[in-house]
Write a protein that holds these residues in place. Structure first.
Motif, PDB file in Angstrom:
ATOM      1  N   TYR A  93     -59.201   9.720  11.918  1.00  0.00           N
ATOM      2  CA  TYR A  93     -59.366   9.307  10.532  1.00  0.00           C
ATOM      3  C   TYR A  93     -59.156  10.523   9.642  1.00  0.00           C
ATOM      4  O   TYR A  93     -59.813  11.554   9.811  1.00  0.00           O
ATOM      5  N   SER A  94     -58.206  10.417   8.706  1.00  0.00           N
ATOM      6  CA  SER A  94     -57.915  11.506   7.787  1.00  0.00           C
ATOM      7  C   SER A  94     -58.891  11.456   6.619  1.00  0.00           C
ATOM      8  O   SER A  94     -58.909  10.484   5.856  1.00  0.00           O
ATOM      9  N   ARG A  95     -59.680  12.505   6.465  1.00  0.00           N
ATOM     10  CA  ARG A  95     -60.645  12.556   5.367  1.00  0.00           C
ATOM     11  C   ARG A  95     -59.948  12.770   4.022  1.00  0.00           C
ATOM     12  O   ARG A  95     -60.437  12.307   2.997  1.00  0.00           O
ATOM     13  N   SER A  96     -58.821  13.464   4.031  1.00  0.00           N
ATOM     14  CA  SER A  96     -58.102  13.720   2.773  1.00  0.00           C
ATOM     15  C   SER A  96     -57.332  12.489   2.300  1.00  0.00           C
ATOM     16  O   SER A  96     -57.307  12.168   1.106  1.00  0.00           O
ATOM     17  N   ARG A  97     -56.707  11.773   3.239  1.00  0.00           N
ATOM     18  CA  ARG A  97     -55.922  10.586   2.879  1.00  0.00           C
ATOM     19  C   ARG A  97     -56.746   9.302   2.934  1.00  0.00           C
ATOM     20  O   ARG A  97     -56.307   8.250   2.488  1.00  0.00           O
ATOM     21  N   GLU A  98     -57.915   9.410   3.574  1.00  0.00           N
ATOM     22  CA  GLU A  98     -58.806   8.264   3.735  1.00  0.00           C
ATOM     23  C   GLU A  98     -58.103   7.103   4.424  1.00  0.00           C
ATOM     24  O   GLU A  98     -58.120   5.958   3.956  1.00  0.00           O
ATOM     25  N   GLU A  99     -57.484   7.428   5.566  1.00  0.00           N
ATOM     26  CA  GLU A  99     -56.803   6.395   6.350  1.00  0.00           C
ATOM     27  C   GLU A  99     -56.691   6.825   7.806  1.00  0.00           C
ATOM     28  O   GLU A  99     -56.846   8.006   8.139  1.00  0.00           O
TER      29      GLU A  99
ATOM     30  N   TRP B 206     -54.786   7.704  11.310  1.00  0.00           N
ATOM     31  CA  TRP B 206     -53.485   8.244  11.671  1.00  0.00           C
ATOM     32  C   TRP B 206     -53.394   8.405  13.186  1.00  0.00           C
ATOM     33  O   TRP B 206     -54.358   8.744  13.859  1.00  0.00           O
TER      34      TRP B 206
ATOM     35  N   HIS C  56     -49.959  20.973  13.218  1.00  0.00           N
ATOM     36  CA  HIS C  56     -48.877  20.574  12.318  1.00  0.00           C
ATOM     37  C   HIS C  56     -47.938  21.737  12.008  1.00  0.00           C
ATOM     38  O   HIS C  56     -46.822  21.538  11.523  1.00  0.00           O
TER      39      HIS C  56
END
Length: 209
Positions: free
Chosen positions: A49-55, A57, A93
């Motif tokens: 779960y991406s905390r920055s994008r809130e979605e 991945w 990345h």
């Protein structure tokens, strides 16, 4: 794994430490919520779960650097997860094998002497070469050529060890043995077999006597 026992924080997240199951190198730290943890269990590939994008991945969805999940373990407080994986490429990345490449220590800390420490180091380096495939590296060449080339080199080096031993050439035997061990460890990595797997067999055989 019963996800109900996992203690998610107030944001519904739990830290997930991703470790190469073969080399034992820590690759990255990410976060999972209940949905990404469930998807990880179902697909046997890492989802976070991406905390920055809130979605959610899926690791490697765009880069191809997926992580095959071999085991999921939780700590004694049930608020952290250890994800043992077989990585298909770099975890970071930035294109590096691991996200943990820099040290805060100003001086090199040397652990207690271990005459087999080089094997651990070599296993980590080989894993890194497989993931990053740096141009010009001999190990990269072996992985690109594939298992047949690696097997050929193992066979050649084994023959050289035999010849050196028959000739009673101590120096040559030392050099050729080192070459054999290196290529054998490359083969283990290509076959997704860790040095620990081999050592465990030796321990089991010793214990059975």
């Amino acid at each position: 794994m019963n996800t109900e026992m996992i203690q998610f924080d107030e944001k519904g997240l739990v830290p997930a430490i991703v470790q190469d199951a073969a080399s034992k190198e820590v690759l990255t730290l990410a976060y999972m919520n209940k949905e990404s943890l469930t998807k990880t269990i179902e697909t046997k590939e890492t989802w976070f779960y991406s905390r920055s994008r809130e979605e959610l991945w899926h690791k490697g969805e765009t880069s191809g650097n997926t992580q095959q999940v071999l085991d999921l373990r939780y700590d004694c407080d049930q608020d952290a997860i250890l994800v043992l994986v077989n990585p298909a490429g770099p975890a970071c990345h930035k294109g590096t094998y691991s996200c943990f490449n820099d040290s805060l220590l100003t001086e090199e800390v040397k652990p207690d002497a271990d005459r087999f420490a080089i094997l651990n180091t070599l296993e980590e380096v080989i894993a890194k070469r497989e993931a990053e495939r740096p141009e010009g590296a001999y190990t990269t060449y072996l992985f690109k050529e594939g298992v047949d080339k690696i097997l050929k080199k193992v066979g050649e080096e084994a023959s050289e060890v035999i010849i050196a031993a028959k000739n009673r050439d101590h120096q040559e035997l030392t050099w050729e043995s080192a070459d054999l061990i290196f290529h054998w460890m490359v083969l283990l990595r290509e076959q997704e077999c860790s040095l620990d797997d081999v050592l465990q067999v030796l321990e089991e055989r010793h214990a059975s006597k």
